[in-house]
Motif scaffolding. Structure first.
Motif, PDB file in Angstrom:
ATOM      1  N   GLY A  68       3.185   5.517   4.266  1.00  0.00           N
ATOM      2  CA  GLY A  68       2.120   6.510   4.415  1.00  0.00           C
ATOM      3  C   GLY A  68       2.184   7.146   5.788  1.00  0.00           C
ATOM      4  N   SER A  69       1.041   7.563   6.272  1.00  0.00           N
ATOM      5  CA  SER A  69       1.028   8.314   7.527  1.00  0.00           C
ATOM      6  C   SER A  69       1.220   7.398   8.739  1.00  0.00           C
ATOM      7  CB  SER A  69      -0.288   9.064   7.659  1.00  0.00           C
ATOM      8  OG  SER A  69      -1.362   8.148   7.660  1.00  0.00           O
ATOM      9  N   THR A  70       1.750   7.978   9.803  1.00  0.00           N
ATOM     10  CA  THR A  70       1.973   7.214  11.034  1.00  0.00           C
ATOM     11  C   THR A  70       0.645   6.711  11.584  1.00  0.00           C
ATOM     12  OG1 THR A  70       4.026   8.360  11.526  1.00  0.00           O
ATOM     13  CG2 THR A  70       2.882   7.390  13.392  1.00  0.00           C
ATOM     14  N   ILE A  97       0.867  -1.190   0.000  1.00  0.00           N
ATOM     15  CA  ILE A  97       0.000   0.000   0.000  1.00  0.00           C
ATOM     16  C   ILE A  97       0.896   1.230   0.000  1.00  0.00           C
ATOM     17  CG2 ILE A  97      -1.787   1.222   1.288  1.00  0.00           C
ATOM     18  CD1 ILE A  97      -2.443  -1.611   2.516  1.00  0.00           C
ATOM     19  N   ILE A  98       0.694   2.082  -0.990  1.00  0.00           N
ATOM     20  CA  ILE A  98       1.642   3.184  -1.163  1.00  0.00           C
ATOM     21  C   ILE A  98       0.935   4.544  -1.194  1.00  0.00           C
ATOM     22  CG2 ILE A  98       3.430   1.792  -2.263  1.00  0.00           C
ATOM     23  CD1 ILE A  98       2.441   2.800  -4.972  1.00  0.00           C
ATOM     24  N   PRO A  99       1.692   5.603  -0.928  1.00  0.00           N
ATOM     25  CA  PRO A  99       1.119   6.950  -0.860  1.00  0.00           C
ATOM     26  C   PRO A  99       1.210   7.671  -2.209  1.00  0.00           C
ATOM     27  CG  PRO A  99       3.351   7.025  -0.060  1.00  0.00           C
ATOM     28  CD  PRO A  99       3.115   5.613  -0.520  1.00  0.00           C
ATOM     29  N   TRP A 100       0.803   8.943  -2.167  1.00  0.00           N
ATOM     30  CA  TRP A 100       0.674   9.705  -3.406  1.00  0.00           C
ATOM     31  C   TRP A 100       1.887  10.579  -3.711  1.00  0.00           C
ATOM     32  CZ3 TRP A 100       1.354  14.240  -1.055  1.00  0.00           C
ATOM     33  CH2 TRP A 100       0.813  14.414   0.229  1.00  0.00           C
ATOM     34  N   ASN A 101       2.854  10.626  -2.796  1.00  0.00           N
ATOM     35  CA  ASN A 101       3.917  11.616  -3.029  1.00  0.00           C
ATOM     36  C   ASN A 101       4.954  11.183  -4.069  1.00  0.00           C
ATOM     37  OD1 ASN A 101       4.680   9.736  -1.146  1.00  0.00           O
ATOM     38  ND2 ASN A 101       5.748  11.170   0.189  1.00  0.00           N
ATOM     39  N   ALA A 106      -5.580  22.263   1.935  1.00  0.00           N
ATOM     40  CA  ALA A 106      -6.352  22.755   3.078  1.00  0.00           C
ATOM     41  C   ALA A 106      -5.684  22.341   4.388  1.00  0.00           C
ATOM     42  CB  ALA A 106      -7.779  22.212   3.003  1.00  0.00           C
ATOM     43  N   ARG A 107      -5.140  21.113   4.427  1.00  0.00           N
ATOM     44  CA  ARG A 107      -4.455  20.621   5.619  1.00  0.00           C
ATOM     45  C   ARG A 107      -3.244  21.497   5.951  1.00  0.00           C
ATOM     46  NH1 ARG A 107      -3.572  14.350   4.414  1.00  0.00           N
ATOM     47  NH2 ARG A 107      -5.755  14.128   3.944  1.00  0.00           N
ATOM     48  N   ILE A 108      -2.465  21.819   4.902  1.00  0.00           N
ATOM     49  CA  ILE A 108      -1.258  22.634   5.102  1.00  0.00           C
ATOM     50  C   ILE A 108      -1.667  24.009   5.624  1.00  0.00           C
ATOM     51  CG2 ILE A 108       0.725  23.704   3.941  1.00  0.00           C
ATOM     52  CD1 ILE A 108       0.509  21.423   1.823  1.00  0.00           C
ATOM     53  N   LEU A 133      -0.815  -4.709  -5.231  1.00  0.00           N
ATOM     54  CA  LEU A 133      -0.417  -3.359  -4.851  1.00  0.00           C
ATOM     55  C   LEU A 133      -1.575  -2.385  -5.014  1.00  0.00           C
ATOM     56  CD1 LEU A 133       2.727  -1.384  -5.273  1.00  0.00           C
ATOM     57  CD2 LEU A 133       0.775  -0.522  -6.567  1.00  0.00           C
ATOM     58  N   LYS A 134      -1.703  -1.505  -4.016  1.00  0.00           N
ATOM     59  CA  LYS A 134      -2.718  -0.450  -4.136  1.00  0.00           C
ATOM     60  C   LYS A 134      -2.035   0.915  -4.141  1.00  0.00           C
ATOM     61  CE  LYS A 134      -5.246   1.831  -1.138  1.00  0.00           C
ATOM     62  NZ  LYS A 134      -5.250   3.145  -1.799  1.00  0.00           N
ATOM     63  N   PRO A 135      -2.169   1.632  -5.261  1.00  0.00           N
ATOM     64  CA  PRO A 135      -1.647   2.999  -5.266  1.00  0.00           C
ATOM     65  C   PRO A 135      -2.585   3.902  -4.462  1.00  0.00           C
ATOM     66  CG  PRO A 135      -2.701   2.485  -7.380  1.00  0.00           C
ATOM     67  CD  PRO A 135      -2.774   1.239  -6.538  1.00  0.00           C
ATOM     68  N   ALA A 136      -2.132   5.107  -4.160  1.00  0.00           N
ATOM     69  CA  ALA A 136      -2.992   6.051  -3.443  1.00  0.00           C
ATOM     70  C   ALA A 136      -4.097   6.534  -4.383  1.00  0.00           C
ATOM     71  CB  ALA A 136      -2.169   7.218  -2.935  1.00  0.00           C
ATOM     72  N   GLU A 137      -5.234   6.847  -3.811  1.00  0.00           N
ATOM     73  CA  GLU A 137      -6.404   7.179  -4.633  1.00  0.00           C
ATOM     74  C   GLU A 137      -6.227   8.438  -5.475  1.00  0.00           C
ATOM     75  OE1 GLU A 137      -6.085   6.653  -1.441  1.00  0.00           O
ATOM     76  OE2 GLU A 137      -7.601   7.643  -0.202  1.00  0.00           O
ATOM     77  N   TRP A 138      -5.340   9.365  -5.048  1.00  0.00           N
ATOM     78  CA  TRP A 138      -5.148  10.580  -5.834  1.00  0.00           C
ATOM     79  C   TRP A 138      -4.196  10.371  -7.003  1.00  0.00           C
ATOM     80  CZ3 TRP A 138      -4.138  13.939  -0.850  1.00  0.00           C
ATOM     81  CH2 TRP A 138      -5.363  14.155  -0.202  1.00  0.00           C
TER      82      TRP A 138
HETATM   83  P1  NAI Z   1      -2.494   7.817   4.260  1.00  0.00           P
HETATM   84  O1  NAI Z   1      -1.531   7.198   5.175  1.00  0.00           O
HETATM   85  O2  NAI Z   1      -3.894   7.901   4.664  1.00  0.00           O
HETATM   86  O3  NAI Z   1      -2.473   7.055   2.846  1.00  0.00           O
HETATM   87  C1  NAI Z   1      -1.434   6.230   2.381  1.00  0.00           C
HETATM   88  C2  NAI Z   1      -2.018   5.004   1.696  1.00  0.00           C
HETATM   89  O4  NAI Z   1      -2.707   4.188   2.638  1.00  0.00           O
HETATM   90  C3  NAI Z   1      -3.032   5.313   0.619  1.00  0.00           C
HETATM   91  O5  NAI Z   1      -2.880   4.378  -0.424  1.00  0.00           O
HETATM   92  C4  NAI Z   1      -4.358   5.103   1.319  1.00  0.00           C
HETATM   93  O6  NAI Z   1      -5.400   4.788   0.463  1.00  0.00           O
HETATM   94  C5  NAI Z   1      -4.045   3.931   2.214  1.00  0.00           C
HETATM   95  N1  NAI Z   1      -4.871   3.821   3.415  1.00  0.00           N
HETATM   96  C6  NAI Z   1      -5.566   4.794   4.055  1.00  0.00           C
HETATM   97  N2  NAI Z   1      -6.179   4.288   5.130  1.00  0.00           N
HETATM   98  C7  NAI Z   1      -5.873   2.979   5.185  1.00  0.00           C
HETATM   99  C8  NAI Z   1      -6.193   1.920   6.085  1.00  0.00           C
HETATM  100  N3  NAI Z   1      -6.951   2.121   7.167  1.00  0.00           N
HETATM  101  N4  NAI Z   1      -5.694   0.695   5.845  1.00  0.00           N
HETATM  102  C9  NAI Z   1      -4.898   0.486   4.784  1.00  0.00           C
HETATM  103  N5  NAI Z   1      -4.575   1.435   3.897  1.00  0.00           N
HETATM  104  C10 NAI Z   1      -5.048   2.677   4.095  1.00  0.00           C
HETATM  105  O7  NAI Z   1      -1.969   9.235   3.890  1.00  0.00           O
HETATM  106  P2  NAI Z   1      -2.846  10.446   3.328  1.00  0.00           P
HETATM  107  O8  NAI Z   1      -4.164  10.557   3.969  1.00  0.00           O
HETATM  108  O9  NAI Z   1      -2.813  10.365   1.892  1.00  0.00           O
HETATM  109  O10 NAI Z   1      -1.999  11.647   3.883  1.00  0.00           O
HETATM  110  C11 NAI Z   1      -2.194  12.115   5.216  1.00  0.00           C
HETATM  111  C12 NAI Z   1      -0.907  12.588   5.799  1.00  0.00           C
HETATM  112  O11 NAI Z   1      -0.038  11.462   5.893  1.00  0.00           O
HETATM  113  C13 NAI Z   1      -0.140  13.591   4.973  1.00  0.00           C
HETATM  114  O12 NAI Z   1      -0.538  14.886   5.228  1.00  0.00           O
HETATM  115  C14 NAI Z   1       1.238  13.336   5.434  1.00  0.00           C
HETATM  116  O13 NAI Z   1       1.480  14.021   6.630  1.00  0.00           O
HETATM  117  C15 NAI Z   1       1.281  11.865   5.710  1.00  0.00           C
HETATM  118  N6  NAI Z   1       1.850  11.078   4.620  1.00  0.00           N
HETATM  119  C16 NAI Z   1       3.082  10.554   4.790  1.00  0.00           C
HETATM  120  C17 NAI Z   1       3.679   9.850   3.768  1.00  0.00           C
HETATM  121  C18 NAI Z   1       5.019   9.261   3.905  1.00  0.00           C
HETATM  122  O14 NAI Z   1       5.625   8.911   2.911  1.00  0.00           O
HETATM  123  N7  NAI Z   1       5.528   9.093   5.082  1.00  0.00           N
HETATM  124  C19 NAI Z   1       3.028   9.671   2.498  1.00  0.00           C
HETATM  125  C20 NAI Z   1       1.700  10.198   2.427  1.00  0.00           C
HETATM  126  C21 NAI Z   1       1.172  10.892   3.454  1.00  0.00           C
END
Ligand code: NAI
Length: 777
Positions: free
Chosen positions: A241-243, A163-167, A346-348, A189-194
């Motif tokens: 992704g996020s913590t 599961i990966i993020p959008w950055n 908006a978050r920023i 693999l699941k890309p981020a929705e954006w």
């Molecule tokens: P997120 O952590 O929610 O999303 C990352 C991925 O996880 C996406 O593919 C999403 O669809 C998936 N996901 C979301 N909820 C899930 C769940 N309960 N179980 C399994 N997969 C899930 O990150 P989001 O909402 O896009 O960004 C929120 C904040 O997270 C950002 O503002 C940033 O601070 C942080 N972030 C950190 C990243 C990093 O590389 N460390 C990358 C992206 C976001």
């Protein structure tokens, strides 16, 4: 503007990249995408729109996968996996090379598509994202080729959910897919929705490469689809992704036996010393915080400047910010592109508006989904902006006076992903680097990455590494499963008088024998039911005291490896000197006659890990740039461990020895069935040179003590070799501070065999810190 005008005023002229081919590719696919399952694209289902954040225009409709879709993708991956692994590393390498070449061949298409979907400057997509993505496939093709020598005794995990993020949409895919495939896994693999488009283009590339069906499956959708993957029949989850979501995944997978790696957020310090080359450090910051609009997990988002140069440095930085070009990401001359999505914008905004500080922003930022590069100075370290990840082009700054203060501020965070140090003085830079709590440290450079160099964090930045042999290891597991763990109940009895001598053990905490806090002890009987002694019943307070003692024993982690080896050799000698007596105690406790063997193997084990103390230090990685990446092994910190119930001495020593050999401090809960071993061990430790607090021994109920250790924020890792039933609770609780766990899910170890003394212990007892230093011309 004419060329002549440009030469005269040195203003820049725009140099837009054409979006034509990428848009044509989308149109060719009908601008509606299904999922990629078992080598085919499915018909689109319920869809959502993906947009170009720079313009707001809709690019395509993407399918929101259903539970049935996820199940079909996992089934396809499951069916394809055995054959994919069986064809062997060199055969898999051919496919990985083919994928690398195809990525290279279509690099422009990938780069433009990425920029359209994500809003990042085309210059970055082209020179960083796509370039690193195919480097990743090349490197891992090599890993597959050399599998026989590089991954001896290890096999694929099986099916991996990723599961990966959008950055970094394509780059994160490459980081996950390449090592998984190299080791013989198949993936869902699941890309981020954006940002799903480049993953879908990659699926097309997989077809072109002739990759066997089911080896790579791409399912699109939001977090709900991510949750489905996490709970599906997969063997491993790899998440970036996020913590917050990382923590949920830790809880959701607890007790399932699924392997897990988490690459999470950060608030990485960027430290500028007064003797730094200030212009380079300013230019570095452009990469650290304005690269990808600061939407980078390891962004150097916390600037720490030495007080004496702060004003001068800020002035230079503001001047540089005023020259940054923010705008159309497809323009090759642009420095900062669009923010990925209005929601993120908006978050920023909300975070910055809620805070104070002295703010400077780049002017001339277009309307729309853009955020001006921002510098906020004069913040206290406790300010939310200094502690929370903003994930946008916002740099927050404070000053420090001495290197020690810089380190203190740098480490004052729940995260530990990356750190940057700028100093022209090699002594300062290389003194500070090891003291920074981070998985990656860059010296006089920043945001450098390579497939050969492990990347990943400590603390709440997650666990596991991507890149290098460490990343590969996370996609494999030992070929042999250990024997099933058998439950061992303590002997019962009713005699009241201890025979033949009174053996009343205590805890061993901070180098001293300590009575149990609760004041309770348990009678311990031998096989015939005769009372042989009493053992303390430890509670939360005892664990807390032991953790505090371990926390305080920092000197052990700072001792030289040579010194640690000497201390452990001496411990082995002391144990050996009491062999006969120990063997008798063990036999009496266990009702078996393995005592003599146990002591002999335990003594050897101590010698073994003492020998390893100064030989497991890490190595240098060849990276394709001017510099060296050193992958250094550091102690994890405070390791809590539940010793196995069987073989009370050998089990405990097998756990303790590698942990302390690598410089960790330990809190070990002894065998619940045969706890009296701590009495002898305490005496041996007291007469050894092991410093107070490096080893703490507690006895009592495993379930309760493991829970306290798992909850404790000052415990960095928790190992359990006790009952399999402990695993779920430990892993769930460990989500709190995201401590590393290494727990038995049913299969234990043959403590007398090679599995009881393997490299795995050294790996688990260390954390890799990748330090990038300038080296060579
Ligand atoms: P997120 O952590 O929610 O999303 C990352 C991925 O996880 C996406 O593919 C999403 O669809 C998936 N996901 C979301 N909820 C899930 C769940 N309960 N179980 C399994 N997969 C899930 O990150 P989001 O909402 O896009 O960004 C929120 C904040 O997270 C950002 O503002 C940033 O601070 C942080 N972030 C950190 C990243 C990093 O590389 N460390 C990358 C992206 C976001």
């Amino acid at each position: 503007m004419t060329v002549k005008d440009i030469f005269e005023n040195m203003d820049y002229g725009s140099a837009p990249e054409s979006a034509g081919d990428a848009l044509a590719w989308i149109t060719d696919q009908g601008a509606r995408f299904g999922l990629f399952i078992d080598g085919e694209f499915t018909a689109p289902g319920d869809t959502f729109e993906t947009t170009n954040p720079a313009t707001g225009e809709v690019l395509a409709d993407i399918t929101q996968a259903t539970a049935d879709d996820v199940a079909a993708a996992v089934a396809a991956a499951r069916a394809a996996q055995p054959e994919w692994e069986a064809i062997g590393g060199p055969a898999r390498a051919r496919f990985l090379y083919a994928l690398a070449r195809l990525l290279q061949k279509h690099s422009r298409l990938f780069a433009v598509l990425e920029t359209l979907d994500n809003g990042k400057p085309i210059r970055e997509a082209r020179d960083v994202d796509i370039a690193l993505a195919h480097r990743h496939f090349y490197y891992h093709a090599g890993c597959a080729q050399l599998e026989e020598t590089q991954a001896q005794g290890r096999v694929a995990q099986g099916v991996c959910g990723q599961i990966i993020p959008w950055n970094f949409p394509l780059l994160m895919l490459a980081w996950k897919v390449a090592p998984a495939l190299a080791m013989g896994n198949t993936v869902v693999l699941k890309p981020a929705e954006w940002t799903s488009l480049t993953a879908l283009l990659f699926a097309d590339i997989c077809r072109q490469a002739g990759l066997p069906k089911g080896v790579v499956n791409i399912v699109t959708g939001d977090g709900a689809v991510g949750e489905m993957i996490v709970t599906a029949d997969v063997d491993k989850i790899a998440f970036t992704g996020s913590t917050e979501v990382g923590r949920k995944i830790r809880q959701a997978t607890a007790g399932s036996g699924k392997s897990l790696t988490l690459e999470l957020g950060g608030k990485s310090p960027y430290i500028v010393f007064e003797d730094a080359d200030l212009d380079s450090a300013v230019e570095g910051l452009v990469d650290a915080i304005w690269f990808n609009g600061g939407q980078v997990c390891c962004a150097g988002s916390r600037l720490l400047v030495q007080e004496g140069i702060a004003d001068r440095f800020y002035a230079k930085l503001r001047a540089r910010m005023d020259k940054l070009r923010v705008g159309n990401p497809l323009d090759k001359s642009i420095d900062v592109g669009a923010i990925v999505h209005p929601e993120q914008l908006a978050r920023i905004r909300a975070m910055v508006e809620a805070s104070g500080g002295d703010m400077h922003q780049t002017a001339g930022v277009p309307e729309g989904c853009y955020y001006a590069p921002t510098l906020i100075t004069d913040l206290s370290n406790a300010d939310p902006l200094m502690q929370e990840e903003i994930f946008g082009p916002v740099l927050v700054a404070t000053t420090f006076r001495t290197p020690s203060e810089a380190i203190e501020i740098a480490n004052n965070t729940r995260y530990g992903l990356a750190a940057t140090v700028w100093s022209e003085n090699i002594n300062v830079a290389l003194d500070v680097a090891p003291r920074l709590a981070a998985g990656v440290v860059w010296v006089n450079g920043t945001n450098m990455f390579d497939a050969a160099a492990p990347f990943g964090g400590i603390r709440e930045s997650g666990f596991g590494r991507e890149g290098g042999p460490e990343g590969l290891r996370a996609y494999s597991k030992p070929a042999e499963k250990g024997p099933l763990v058998t439950e061992i109940a303590a002997f019962e009895g009713d005699s009241a008088e201890p025979q033949p001598v009174d053996r009343t053990a205590k805890h061993y905490i901070g180098g001293k024998q300590a009575r149990p806090d609760g004041g309770y002890a348990r009678n311990i009987y031998d096989a015939s039911g005769a009372l042989i002694g009493q053992s303390p019943i430890g509670n939360r307070k005892d664990i807390r005291n032991a953790v505090e003692a371990a926390r305080g024993a920092k000197g052990w982690s700072a001792a030289t490896a040579h010194n640690r080896a000497q201390v452990i050799y001496f411990l082995a000698e002391n144990l050996s000197a009491r062999a006969g007596e120990l063997a008798k105690t063990i036999d009496r406790m266990t009702g078996q006659d393995t005592g003599a063997d146990e002591v002999e193997v335990a003594v050897n084990r101590l010698f073994h890990y003492a020998a390893w103390s100064d030989k497991f230090a890490g190595d240098a990685r060849a990276v394709p740039m001017r510099g060296l990446a050193m992958a250094l092994r550091e102690p994890v910190g405070v390791i809590g461990a539940i010793a196995p119930n069987e073989f009370p001495l050998l089990g405990l020593v097998s756990v303790m020895a590698p942990a302390i050999a690598m410089g960790n401090r330990t809190v070990i809960v002894a065998s619940e069935a045969y706890p009296l071993i701590t009495q002898d061990l305490t005496q041996i430790l007291e007469t050894s040179d092991v410093p107070a607090g490096a080893v703490n021994l507690i006895t009592g109920p495993h379930a309760e003590l493991a829970a306290t250790l798992a909850d404790h924020a000052d415990v960095d890792a928790l190992w359990s070799f006790g009952a399999a039933a402990l695993a779920g609770d430990i892993e769930r609780r460990a989500a709190g501070n995201l401590k590393r766990t290494w727990v038995n899910h049913g299969h234990g170890r043959d403590w007398f065999g090679p599995d009881g003394q393997s490299r795995n212990f050294l790996e688990e007892a260390t954390e890799v810190k990748t330090v990038w230093v300038p080296y060579g011309a």
